[in-house]
Design a protein around this motif. Structure first.
Motif, PDB file in Angstrom:
ATOM      1  N   ILE A 161     -46.057  40.962 -13.746  1.00  0.00           N
ATOM      2  CA  ILE A 161     -45.418  39.683 -13.398  1.00  0.00           C
ATOM      3  C   ILE A 161     -43.987  39.681 -13.930  1.00  0.00           C
ATOM      4  O   ILE A 161     -43.778  39.951 -15.113  1.00  0.00           O
ATOM      5  N   PRO A 162     -42.987  39.383 -13.105  1.00  0.00           N
ATOM      6  CA  PRO A 162     -41.586  39.460 -13.544  1.00  0.00           C
ATOM      7  C   PRO A 162     -41.173  38.305 -14.452  1.00  0.00           C
ATOM      8  O   PRO A 162     -41.981  37.413 -14.769  1.00  0.00           O
ATOM      9  N   LEU A 163     -39.896  38.304 -14.831  1.00  0.00           N
ATOM     10  CA  LEU A 163     -39.352  37.321 -15.765  1.00  0.00           C
ATOM     11  C   LEU A 163     -39.575  35.888 -15.324  1.00  0.00           C
ATOM     12  O   LEU A 163     -39.939  35.022 -16.117  1.00  0.00           O
ATOM     13  N   GLY A 164     -39.384  35.611 -14.057  1.00  0.00           N
ATOM     14  CA  GLY A 164     -39.495  34.238 -13.569  1.00  0.00           C
ATOM     15  C   GLY A 164     -38.153  33.546 -13.517  1.00  0.00           C
ATOM     16  O   GLY A 164     -37.137  34.056 -14.007  1.00  0.00           O
ATOM     17  N   SER A 165     -38.122  32.360 -12.942  1.00  0.00           N
ATOM     18  CA  SER A 165     -36.886  31.602 -12.796  1.00  0.00           C
ATOM     19  C   SER A 165     -36.443  31.038 -14.143  1.00  0.00           C
ATOM     20  O   SER A 165     -37.263  30.719 -15.005  1.00  0.00           O
ATOM     21  N   LEU A 166     -35.126  30.919 -14.298  1.00  0.00           N
ATOM     22  CA  LEU A 166     -34.555  30.305 -15.487  1.00  0.00           C
ATOM     23  C   LEU A 166     -33.990  28.940 -15.116  1.00  0.00           C
ATOM     24  O   LEU A 166     -33.698  28.653 -13.960  1.00  0.00           O
ATOM     25  N   GLY A 167     -33.814  28.093 -16.118  1.00  0.00           N
ATOM     26  CA  GLY A 167     -33.183  26.796 -15.883  1.00  0.00           C
ATOM     27  C   GLY A 167     -34.127  25.687 -15.500  1.00  0.00           C
ATOM     28  O   GLY A 167     -33.695  24.646 -14.993  1.00  0.00           O
ATOM     29  N   GLU A 168     -35.436  25.869 -15.739  1.00  0.00           N
ATOM     30  CA  GLU A 168     -36.408  24.813 -15.454  1.00  0.00           C
ATOM     31  C   GLU A 168     -36.387  23.782 -16.586  1.00  0.00           C
ATOM     32  O   GLU A 168     -37.325  23.669 -17.371  1.00  0.00           O
ATOM     33  N   GLU A 169     -35.298  23.019 -16.667  1.00  0.00           N
ATOM     34  CA  GLU A 169     -35.107  22.093 -17.783  1.00  0.00           C
ATOM     35  C   GLU A 169     -35.240  20.646 -17.313  1.00  0.00           C
ATOM     36  O   GLU A 169     -34.746  20.289 -16.241  1.00  0.00           O
ATOM     37  N   TYR A 170     -35.876  19.839 -18.142  1.00  0.00           N
ATOM     38  CA  TYR A 170     -36.074  18.432 -17.823  1.00  0.00           C
ATOM     39  C   TYR A 170     -35.809  17.589 -19.055  1.00  0.00           C
ATOM     40  O   TYR A 170     -36.086  18.004 -20.181  1.00  0.00           O
ATOM     41  N   SER A 171     -35.274  16.412 -18.831  1.00  0.00           N
ATOM     42  CA  SER A 171     -35.129  15.460 -19.929  1.00  0.00           C
ATOM     43  C   SER A 171     -36.519  15.136 -20.468  1.00  0.00           C
ATOM     44  O   SER A 171     -37.482  15.022 -19.689  1.00  0.00           O
ATOM     45  N   PRO A 172     -36.665  14.999 -21.791  1.00  0.00           N
ATOM     46  CA  PRO A 172     -38.007  14.752 -22.366  1.00  0.00           C
ATOM     47  C   PRO A 172     -38.730  13.557 -21.760  1.00  0.00           C
ATOM     48  O   PRO A 172     -39.960  13.548 -21.690  1.00  0.00           O
ATOM     49  N   SER A 173     -37.967  12.574 -21.291  1.00  0.00           N
ATOM     50  CA  SER A 173     -38.606  11.361 -20.768  1.00  0.00           C
ATOM     51  C   SER A 173     -38.773  11.375 -19.249  1.00  0.00           C
ATOM     52  O   SER A 173     -39.326  10.440 -18.675  1.00  0.00           O
ATOM     53  N   SER A 174     -38.334  12.436 -18.574  1.00  0.00           N
ATOM     54  CA  SER A 174     -38.381  12.459 -17.115  1.00  0.00           C
ATOM     55  C   SER A 174     -39.673  13.079 -16.597  1.00  0.00           C
ATOM     56  O   SER A 174     -40.409  13.738 -17.325  1.00  0.00           O
ATOM     57  N   GLU A 175     -39.923  12.866 -15.317  1.00  0.00           N
ATOM     58  CA  GLU A 175     -41.065  13.490 -14.664  1.00  0.00           C
ATOM     59  C   GLU A 175     -40.794  14.977 -14.478  1.00  0.00           C
ATOM     60  O   GLU A 175     -39.671  15.385 -14.203  1.00  0.00           O
ATOM     61  N   LYS A 176     -41.832  15.782 -14.614  1.00  0.00           N
ATOM     62  CA  LYS A 176     -41.665  17.228 -14.412  1.00  0.00           C
ATOM     63  C   LYS A 176     -42.906  17.783 -13.734  1.00  0.00           C
ATOM     64  O   LYS A 176     -43.974  17.152 -13.747  1.00  0.00           O
ATOM     65  N   PRO A 177     -42.801  18.949 -13.113  1.00  0.00           N
ATOM     66  CA  PRO A 177     -43.964  19.531 -12.429  1.00  0.00           C
ATOM     67  C   PRO A 177     -45.092  19.806 -13.414  1.00  0.00           C
ATOM     68  O   PRO A 177     -44.864  20.035 -14.606  1.00  0.00           O
ATOM     69  N   SER A 178     -46.306  19.802 -12.899  1.00  0.00           N
ATOM     70  CA  SER A 178     -47.445  20.162 -13.741  1.00  0.00           C
ATOM     71  C   SER A 178     -47.445  21.673 -13.977  1.00  0.00           C
ATOM     72  O   SER A 178     -46.748  22.426 -13.285  1.00  0.00           O
ATOM     73  N   LEU A 179     -48.219  22.102 -14.952  1.00  0.00           N
ATOM     74  CA  LEU A 179     -48.317  23.531 -15.239  1.00  0.00           C
ATOM     75  C   LEU A 179     -48.790  24.295 -14.011  1.00  0.00           C
ATOM     76  O   LEU A 179     -48.259  25.362 -13.681  1.00  0.00           O
ATOM     77  N   ARG A 180     -49.798  23.755 -13.308  1.00  0.00           N
ATOM     78  CA  ARG A 180     -50.324  24.456 -12.132  1.00  0.00           C
ATOM     79  C   ARG A 180     -49.288  24.535 -11.011  1.00  0.00           C
ATOM     80  O   ARG A 180     -49.210  25.542 -10.304  1.00  0.00           O
ATOM     81  N   GLN A 181     -48.494  23.472 -10.842  1.00  0.00           N
ATOM     82  CA  GLN A 181     -47.434  23.520  -9.832  1.00  0.00           C
ATOM     83  C   GLN A 181     -46.422  24.608 -10.176  1.00  0.00           C
ATOM     84  O   GLN A 181     -45.981  25.367  -9.296  1.00  0.00           O
ATOM     85  N   TYR A 182     -46.057  24.660 -11.456  1.00  0.00           N
ATOM     86  CA  TYR A 182     -45.112  25.680 -11.899  1.00  0.00           C
ATOM     87  C   TYR A 182     -45.673  27.082 -11.647  1.00  0.00           C
ATOM     88  O   TYR A 182     -44.982  27.955 -11.096  1.00  0.00           O
ATOM     89  N   LEU A 183     -46.923  27.307 -12.030  1.00  0.00           N
ATOM     90  CA  LEU A 183     -47.527  28.626 -11.873  1.00  0.00           C
ATOM     91  C   LEU A 183     -47.621  29.023 -10.399  1.00  0.00           C
ATOM     92  O   LEU A 183     -47.421  30.195 -10.049  1.00  0.00           O
ATOM     93  N   SER A 184     -47.912  28.070  -9.534  1.00  0.00           N
ATOM     94  CA  SER A 184     -48.028  28.367  -8.106  1.00  0.00           C
ATOM     95  C   SER A 184     -46.696  28.846  -7.522  1.00  0.00           C
ATOM     96  O   SER A 184     -46.674  29.645  -6.585  1.00  0.00           O
ATOM     97  N   GLU A 185     -45.598  28.374  -8.076  1.00  0.00           N
ATOM     98  CA  GLU A 185     -44.281  28.768  -7.587  1.00  0.00           C
ATOM     99  C   GLU A 185     -43.764  30.045  -8.240  1.00  0.00           C
ATOM    100  O   GLU A 185     -42.997  30.794  -7.627  1.00  0.00           O
ATOM    101  N   GLU A 186     -44.190  30.324  -9.485  1.00  0.00           N
ATOM    102  CA  GLU A 186     -43.568  31.390 -10.262  1.00  0.00           C
ATOM    103  C   GLU A 186     -44.394  32.668 -10.406  1.00  0.00           C
ATOM    104  O   GLU A 186     -43.837  33.751 -10.593  1.00  0.00           O
TER     105      GLU A 186
END
Length: 520
Positions: A161-186
């Protein structure tokens, strides 16, 4: 002719400057080598920390580092820590030792402990296919055998499995993708599992899902109660805590711009927040012999497995480490002892810990700047000289920085020489603008192609959000960019303003001589 006379002058001038540059380089390298062998290893802890206090601010200024915190370990005990510089430059807020910082990829080392805890309990097996622990989430289809993607290979960055995308940053209080959504894309397999080393964020984040599926618990809850709290890491968490708002420093990117606190949609590969002293406590727990006062989280066999080479590193990583274990880089020092370490790099942050398990020595370095690799390398060199184990491989970065300076000097010398030729040719009339190629000599075509190529690379580089070379050489990369720009423009001018042909030069000189005769 005057043109030949100028060429002779330029060659003499170039030889003199080159000799001076060579002498300077030799002096610099000799002094650098001597500094690598000075007898600081015999100094006491107090003397060494006084030396650090005196040197740190100078090194920070050299690389424009806002703030850093450092902890030292001796005989498996935290013996010293200190903080320098600023947590927030604009607010002139000093960095303190209890600042809660992003540890970035040091998270991988901590996550490896969490996985090995499940191995000890018999809940997972290192050589089982990871797919049997993923619940209702599945690995993407691949030309490679998915059964070969095992827990062991995920822990050792060799699962394909390669490095993956960089820059997946979110403000602590903002909505962000779930772990499974992230894994499905990466998550994807780009090479055969087990065939080579490939640093991978998605691979470790798959282990986050494994922990949650196997334990039925939130990843942070599991890690906090099974690892962080038992190790006395009470200022550490994989979850953002609003109470930290005043304790988390600002980060600073490669250009020195401030970066406010952020979180990722995952935790295992880079989501840990901690203090420099808490990471020192984690490092102490990984010492082979252990500290009797240290709570036992993993048995000795598990720790040895973590620190046992699983695969040779490759690419840039082979320059700073020999092997990778479970979430840890491994190297053999000049005296034969084994060093275990990991670093972290994020947007505005760099971290590092280095330990010698056999002796119980270690160091932890945090910095709220993305320009910190040479800084960390310099501090590691100072520490390794003091301990007497010989230079660690990460310290090689300083030698490369030195080499880059010499290369920049040589390129600048050649550029000045060529620019002088072009300028002299223009003011004397021996060079004229010629857009059409005509019977262009090979040197003109080569200069034109090289100038366009260099300029294209520079334009592309400036357009990128992140370049690896600027992290490793934050100062040298800028100088190199300007020098190459100067070189490319010089080459283009030389190609577009070629020297007149021999017949044209003869006619020009004859015409000038005739004019002088008439005026006389």
């Amino acid at each position: 002719m005057r043109w030949n006379g100028f060429n002779s002058f330029m060659k003499i001038w170039a030889r003199k400057v080159f000799s001076l540059l060579l002498v300077y380089s030799i002096i610099f390298l000799v002094s650098f080598a001597c500094s690598n062998h000075q007898g600081t290893q015999k100094a006491t802890l107090e003397t060494f920390t006084q030396q650090l206090d005196a040197r740190i601010s100078t090194i920070m200024d050299r690389y424009d580092i806002p703030g850093t915190s450092i902890a030292l370990i001796q005989d498996r005990n935290l013996v010293w820590s200190n903080a320098y510089g600023y947590a927030d430059i604009e607010q002139q807020k000093k960095l303190t030792i209890d600042a809660v910082c992003r540890t970035e990829s040091i998270s991988k080392s901590v996550t490896a402990w969490g996985v090995m805890k499940l191995v000890e309990r018999g809940l997972i097996n290192l050589d089982d296919p990871v797919k049997q622990y993923l619940g209702n989430w599945s690995l993407p289809e691949s030309e490679y055998n998915l059964d070969e993607v095992t827990i062991r290979r995920l822990l050792s960055n060799s699962a394909g499995i390669p490095l993956g995308s960089l820059g997946e940053e979110y403000s602590p209080s903002s909505e962000k993708p779930s772990l499974r959504q992230y894994l499905s894309e990466e998550v994807q397999l780009t090479y055969e599992p087990g065939s080579t080393y490939e640093y991978s964020n998605p691979g470790f984040n798959l282990l986050e899902l494994v922990i949650e599926e196997v334990t039925g618990r939130d990843f942070n809850d599991y890690m906090a109660n099974e690892l962080l709290i038992p190790l006395g890491m009470h200022n550490s968490s994989f979850d953002w805590d609003e109470e930290w708002s005043s304790r988390v420093p600002m980060g600073y990117d490669l250009q020195g711009n401030s970066v406010p606190p952020y979180v990722y949609p995952y935790k295992a590969s880079g989501g840990l927040f901690s203090t420099v002293e808490d990471i020192a406590r984690f490092a102490i727990a990984g010492m082979a012999q252990g500290n009797k006062r240290q709570p036992k989280v993993l048995n000795r066999e598990s720790i040895q497995d973590i620190q046992t080479p699983q695969i040779n590193t490759s690419g840039i990583f082979s320059f700073v480490a020999d092997d990778y274990g479970f979430g840890h880089f491994i190297e053999t020092l000049p005296d034969g002892k084994k060093a275990v370490w990991h670093g972290g790099q994020g947007h505005g942050w760099m971290t590092h810990f280095h330990v010698i398990p056999e002796t119980g020595d270690g160091i932890v370095i945090f910095s709220n700047s993305q320009r910190s690799w040479p800084f960390i390398a310099q501090v590691l060199n100072d520490w390794s000289r003091w301990t007497g184990f010989g230079p660690v491989k990460f310290g090689r970065i300083i030698k490369v920085v030195t080499g880059l300076r010499i290369i920049i000097g040589l390129v600048l010398l050649v550029t000045f020489w060529r620019a002088g030729q072009v300028f002299y040719g223009i003011i004397t009339g021996y060079r004229k603008l010629k857009i059409t190629p005509g019977k262009a000599p090979i040197i003109r075509v080569t200069e034109l192609a090289a100038g366009v190529a260099i300029l294209t690379i520079l334009i592309w580089s400036v357009s990128q959000d992140y370049l690896f070379i600027t992290s490793v050489f934050p100062v040298g990369a800028i100088w190199l960019g300007w020098v190459l720009l100067f070189l490319s423009l010089t080459l283009l001018c030389s190609a577009l303003l070629p020297v007149l042909s021999n017949d044209q030069l003869s006619n020009l000189n004859h015409e000038r001589n005739e004019n002088k005769r008439k005026l006389a």
